[in-house]
Design a protein around this motif. Sequence first.
Motif, PDB file in Angstrom:
ATOM      1  N   ARG A   1     -31.908  37.222  10.738  1.00 52.23           N
ATOM      2  CA  ARG A   1     -31.328  37.614  12.021  1.00 52.23           C
ATOM      3  C   ARG A   1     -29.918  38.148  11.775  1.00 52.23           C
ATOM      4  O   ARG A   1     -29.629  39.297  12.022  1.00 52.23           O
ATOM      5  CB  ARG A   1     -31.329  36.406  12.962  1.00 52.23           C
ATOM      6  CG  ARG A   1     -30.954  36.717  14.378  1.00 52.23           C
ATOM      7  CD  ARG A   1     -30.968  35.477  15.249  1.00 52.23           C
ATOM      8  NE  ARG A   1     -29.903  34.533  14.923  1.00 52.23           N
ATOM      9  CZ  ARG A   1     -29.558  33.494  15.673  1.00 52.23           C
ATOM     10  NH1 ARG A   1     -30.224  33.236  16.792  1.00 52.23           N
ATOM     11  NH2 ARG A   1     -28.580  32.682  15.323  1.00 52.23           N
TER      12      ARG A   1
ATOM     13  N   LYS B   1     -20.099  29.499  22.778  1.00 57.47           N
ATOM     14  CA  LYS B   1     -20.542  30.852  23.160  1.00 57.47           C
ATOM     15  C   LYS B   1     -21.188  30.816  24.547  1.00 57.47           C
ATOM     16  O   LYS B   1     -21.494  29.729  25.076  1.00 57.47           O
ATOM     17  CB  LYS B   1     -21.519  31.381  22.113  1.00 57.47           C
ATOM     18  CG  LYS B   1     -22.800  30.545  21.964  1.00 57.47           C
ATOM     19  CD  LYS B   1     -23.607  30.959  20.743  1.00 57.47           C
ATOM     20  CE  LYS B   1     -24.844  30.096  20.592  1.00 57.47           C
ATOM     21  NZ  LYS B   1     -25.586  30.394  19.349  1.00 57.47           N
TER      22      LYS B   1
ATOM     23  N   ALA C   1     -26.446  23.405  12.860  1.00 61.32           N
ATOM     24  CA  ALA C   1     -26.137  23.357  14.290  1.00 61.32           C
ATOM     25  C   ALA C   1     -26.581  21.965  14.777  1.00 61.32           C
ATOM     26  O   ALA C   1     -26.627  21.019  13.986  1.00 61.32           O
ATOM     27  CB  ALA C   1     -26.838  24.494  15.012  1.00 61.32           C
TER      28      ALA C   1
ATOM     29  N   GLY D   1     -23.968  22.956  19.276  1.00 66.10           N
ATOM     30  CA  GLY D   1     -23.801  23.573  20.586  1.00 66.10           C
ATOM     31  C   GLY D   1     -24.553  22.738  21.611  1.00 66.10           C
ATOM     32  O   GLY D   1     -23.997  21.835  22.235  1.00 66.10           O
ATOM     33  N   ILE D   2     -25.858  22.962  21.728  1.00 70.35           N
ATOM     34  CA  ILE D   2     -26.665  22.396  22.814  1.00 70.35           C
ATOM     35  C   ILE D   2     -26.507  20.881  22.963  1.00 70.35           C
ATOM     36  O   ILE D   2     -26.476  20.360  24.082  1.00 70.35           O
ATOM     37  CB  ILE D   2     -28.159  22.787  22.651  1.00 70.35           C
ATOM     38  CG1 ILE D   2     -28.964  22.485  23.914  1.00 70.35           C
ATOM     39  CG2 ILE D   2     -28.789  22.107  21.439  1.00 70.35           C
ATOM     40  CD1 ILE D   2     -28.704  23.406  25.061  1.00 70.35           C
TER      41      ILE D   2
END
Length: 339
Positions: free
Chosen positions: A128, A33, A184, A202-203
């Motif tokens: 969220r 993303k 994640a 991701g990171i």
Amino acid sequence: MATGTLSIDLDALAANWRALDALSGSETGAVVKADGYGLGAARVSKTLAKAGARQFFVAIAEEGVPVRKALGPGPRISVFSGHMEGDAALLKDHDLTPLLNSPEQLIRHRATLPGHAYGVQLDTGMNRLGIEPEDFSPDMAQDATLVMSHLACADEPNHPTNQKQLTSFREMTNTLTAPKSLAATGGTLMGKDYHFDLTRPGIGLYGGLPFADAKPVVTLDLPVIQTRVLQPGESAGYACAFTATKPTKIATVSAGYADGLIRAMSGTAMLYAGDTAVPLAGRVSMDLLTVDITALDHIPDRLQILGPHQTVDQLAEAAGTIGYEILTSLGPRYTRVHV
Ligand SMILES: *Cc1c(COP(=O)(O)O)cnc(C)c1O
């Protein structure tokens, strides 16, 4: 040329994916993303597909288009925001899989794209995105490609919320046959209880914390446009935030807050000339930084702000933020070089 050079090490990116993949016995996806965390979603996705990734994740349907173009048919591209009104054509034309977040999205999906693949996102306590436990029933996930949830506190492995969310995820999914995903980057590092069938880092792929063993992926070099010597009492930059107390050599460097070098790093961040650290002097401007290079015995062509001497997370700390924000703020003016 006054553009900075953002160099992206694709071998390090692939190595980080393999290292995270080796930590879990399950499948490893890739979150691309925000334009691949600012590094170019197309190049990043292709590199990760070559390394072995078969499942990709984006935040909104539009982000899936360049990723599909780069990957071609085959790999699954899932959309965290699910199926929003107006998304049907994009989802269909580019074979994107929405992760449905509510009963309303489920109804919309079945009405506008019957038979089109979908996954389900569950809320296990982050509040969220995702279907709440009281709104969820197993039949909603009958044909789901994936049932997933997201941890709120995975960068703190001992935070009690992790265990609570794990329990809630198990309770909501224990009768389901669809593949499951909870972790994640942070969750991947927390061990096999959190891995289920697929992890979604991701990171960590991009060299950021909490994956402390990540290889650094980015370097950022900024050209020096001009230098001058300040006499004691003279100031540099807006609001005279830096004032020389002795003869001080100032280099003016091409990049500023419009390029993601946020004002909060004013007066705290370092740049590097080779191995020598030189401090930012005064405020970050929109397009320029002023740097105290008095310590150098030469005038450098460029100064480095991200690289082996200062990681994304170290720069983030100087600015009072997190690596994620620094990476995804790196602006469009840099020349991106994929090496
Ligand atoms: C951004 C995101 C990820 C990736 O998180 P990292 O901390 O960057 O590894 C995974 N899942 C969801 C739902 C996300 O929003």
